[in-house]
Design a protein around this motif. Structure first.
Motif, PDB file in Angstrom:
ATOM      1  N   ALA A  39      -7.048   4.654   0.639  1.00 20.75           N
ATOM      2  CA  ALA A  39      -5.755   5.343   0.513  1.00 20.75           C
ATOM      3  C   ALA A  39      -5.961   6.839   0.299  1.00 20.75           C
ATOM      4  N   LYS A  40      -6.989   7.199  -0.464  1.00 19.90           N
ATOM      5  CA  LYS A  40      -7.258   8.611  -0.734  1.00 19.90           C
ATOM      6  C   LYS A  40      -7.682   9.372   0.511  1.00 19.90           C
ATOM      7  N   LYS A  41      -8.152   8.666   1.529  1.00 24.09           N
ATOM      8  CA  LYS A  41      -8.582   9.291   2.786  1.00 24.09           C
ATOM      9  C   LYS A  41      -7.403   9.624   3.707  1.00 24.09           C
ATOM     10  N   VAL A  42      -6.235   9.032   3.453  1.00 20.27           N
ATOM     11  CA  VAL A  42      -5.075   9.213   4.326  1.00 20.27           C
ATOM     12  C   VAL A  42      -4.518  10.625   4.163  1.00 20.27           C
ATOM     13  N   GLU A  43      -4.238  11.261   5.291  1.00 17.62           N
ATOM     14  CA  GLU A  43      -3.663  12.599   5.265  1.00 17.62           C
ATOM     15  C   GLU A  43      -2.297  12.551   4.581  1.00 17.62           C
ATOM     16  N   GLY A  44      -2.096  13.453   3.650  1.00 21.66           N
ATOM     17  CA  GLY A  44      -0.838  13.502   2.910  1.00 21.66           C
ATOM     18  C   GLY A  44      -0.931  12.880   1.527  1.00 21.66           C
ATOM     19  N   VAL A  45      -2.048  12.196   1.249  1.00 19.62           N
ATOM     20  CA  VAL A  45      -2.261  11.603  -0.073  1.00 19.62           C
ATOM     21  C   VAL A  45      -3.117  12.562  -0.891  1.00 19.62           C
ATOM     22  N   LYS A  46      -2.559  13.026  -1.991  1.00 21.30           N
ATOM     23  CA  LYS A  46      -3.295  13.914  -2.897  1.00 21.30           C
ATOM     24  C   LYS A  46      -4.166  13.090  -3.840  1.00 21.30           C
ATOM     25  N   ASP A  47      -3.615  11.949  -4.301  1.00 17.09           N
ATOM     26  CA  ASP A  47      -4.362  11.047  -5.175  1.00 17.09           C
ATOM     27  C   ASP A  47      -3.739   9.659  -5.083  1.00 17.09           C
ATOM     28  N   ALA A  48      -4.543   8.651  -5.331  1.00 18.02           N
ATOM     29  CA  ALA A  48      -4.062   7.265  -5.322  1.00 18.02           C
ATOM     30  C   ALA A  48      -4.834   6.457  -6.351  1.00 18.02           C
ATOM     31  N   VAL A  49      -4.113   5.560  -7.035  1.00 15.15           N
ATOM     32  CA  VAL A  49      -4.728   4.671  -8.016  1.00 15.15           C
ATOM     33  C   VAL A  49      -4.150   3.276  -7.794  1.00 15.15           C
ATOM     34  N   VAL A  50      -5.029   2.295  -7.646  1.00 10.26           N
ATOM     35  CA  VAL A  50      -4.596   0.904  -7.500  1.00 10.26           C
ATOM     36  C   VAL A  50      -5.026   0.157  -8.758  1.00 10.26           C
ATOM     37  N   ASN A  51      -4.062  -0.447  -9.446  1.00 11.09           N
ATOM     38  CA  ASN A  51      -4.350  -1.200 -10.660  1.00 11.09           C
ATOM     39  C   ASN A  51      -4.210  -2.686 -10.342  1.00 11.09           C
ATOM     40  N   PHE A  52      -5.348  -3.380 -10.330  1.00  8.80           N
ATOM     41  CA  PHE A  52      -5.347  -4.806  -9.995  1.00  8.80           C
ATOM     42  C   PHE A  52      -4.606  -5.636 -11.040  1.00  8.80           C
ATOM     43  N   MET A  53      -4.724  -5.269 -12.300  1.00  9.03           N
ATOM     44  CA  MET A  53      -4.099  -6.052 -13.376  1.00  9.03           C
ATOM     45  C   MET A  53      -2.573  -6.012 -13.314  1.00  9.03           C
ATOM     46  N   THR A  54      -2.003  -4.857 -12.991  1.00 11.82           N
ATOM     47  CA  THR A  54      -0.537  -4.731 -12.943  1.00 11.82           C
ATOM     48  C   THR A  54       0.010  -4.884 -11.526  1.00 11.82           C
ATOM     49  N   LEU A  55      -0.893  -4.960 -10.538  1.00 12.89           N
ATOM     50  CA  LEU A  55      -0.515  -5.029  -9.120  1.00 12.89           C
ATOM     51  C   LEU A  55       0.399  -3.863  -8.729  1.00 12.89           C
ATOM     52  N   LYS A  56      -0.028  -2.674  -9.135  1.00 13.79           N
ATOM     53  CA  LYS A  56       0.722  -1.452  -8.831  1.00 13.79           C
ATOM     54  C   LYS A  56      -0.205  -0.430  -8.167  1.00 13.79           C
ATOM     55  N   MET A  57       0.382   0.330  -7.273  1.00 22.20           N
ATOM     56  CA  MET A  57      -0.320   1.438  -6.636  1.00 22.20           C
ATOM     57  C   MET A  57       0.465   2.705  -6.925  1.00 22.20           C
ATOM     58  N   LYS A  58      -0.196   3.674  -7.541  1.00 21.77           N
ATOM     59  CA  LYS A  58       0.434   4.973  -7.797  1.00 21.77           C
ATOM     60  C   LYS A  58      -0.125   5.955  -6.786  1.00 21.77           C
ATOM     61  N   VAL A 101      -1.052   4.532   4.717  1.00 23.74           N
ATOM     62  CA  VAL A 101      -1.769   3.936   3.587  1.00 23.74           C
ATOM     63  C   VAL A 101      -1.814   2.414   3.753  1.00 23.74           C
ATOM     64  N   PHE A 102      -0.693   1.834   4.162  1.00 27.49           N
ATOM     65  CA  PHE A 102      -0.607   0.390   4.381  1.00 27.49           C
ATOM     66  C   PHE A 102      -1.620  -0.051   5.436  1.00 27.49           C
ATOM     67  N   LYS A 103      -1.710   0.695   6.544  1.00 28.99           N
ATOM     68  CA  LYS A 103      -2.672   0.370   7.600  1.00 28.99           C
ATOM     69  C   LYS A 103      -4.102   0.445   7.063  1.00 28.99           C
ATOM     70  N   ALA A 104      -4.375   1.468   6.259  1.00 25.00           N
ATOM     71  CA  ALA A 104      -5.716   1.633   5.692  1.00 25.00           C
ATOM     72  C   ALA A 104      -6.053   0.483   4.753  1.00 25.00           C
ATOM     73  N   CYS A 105      -5.083   0.068   3.942  1.00 25.96           N
ATOM     74  CA  CYS A 105      -5.307  -1.047   3.011  1.00 25.96           C
ATOM     75  C   CYS A 105      -5.497  -2.355   3.754  1.00 25.96           C
ATOM     76  N   ARG A 106      -4.798  -2.526   4.866  1.00 24.66           N
ATOM     77  CA  ARG A 106      -4.942  -3.750   5.660  1.00 24.66           C
ATOM     78  C   ARG A 106      -6.332  -3.878   6.259  1.00 24.66           C
ATOM     79  N   LYS A 107      -7.017  -2.757   6.460  1.00 24.84           N
ATOM     80  CA  LYS A 107      -8.399  -2.811   6.955  1.00 24.84           C
ATOM     81  C   LYS A 107      -9.316  -3.440   5.903  1.00 24.84           C
ATOM     82  N   VAL A 108      -9.000  -3.212   4.629  1.00 24.86           N
ATOM     83  CA  VAL A 108      -9.791  -3.769   3.534  1.00 24.86           C
ATOM     84  C   VAL A 108      -9.424  -5.228   3.316  1.00 24.86           C
TER      85      VAL A 108
END
Length: 72
Positions: A22-41, A57-64
């Motif tokens: 997600a951090k590699k996507v153009e337009g994203v300054k920062d990203a944090v994924v919290n597995f415990m809360t199932l939230k992405m900031k 970001v969704f496309k990038a996450c789908r690659k993982v």
């Protein structure tokens, strides 16, 4: 601008990998994924439309993890 999204991810390792991608996507300054809360900031860079950036970001996450879901 910062926004929080609900995300479905199966493991902590995948969450970490999604964060990296997600951090590699153009337009994203920062990203944090919290597995415990199932939230992405996501902090967006100035001048970018969050919805358009989140589509990439969704496309990038789908690659993982092909069955991940993000509510945006």
């Amino acid at each position: 601008m910062k926004k929080t999204y609900k995300i479905e991810v199966d493991c902590a390792n995948c969450a970490n990998l999604m964060e990296v991608e997600a951090k590699k996507v153009e337009g994203v300054k920062d990203a944090v994924v919290n597995f415990m809360t199932l939230k992405m900031k996501v902090e967006f860079a100035e001048g970018y439309e969050p919805k358009e950036v989140m589509e990439e970001v969704f496309k990038a996450c789908r690659k993982v993890e092909p069955d991940c879901e993000i509510e945006f």
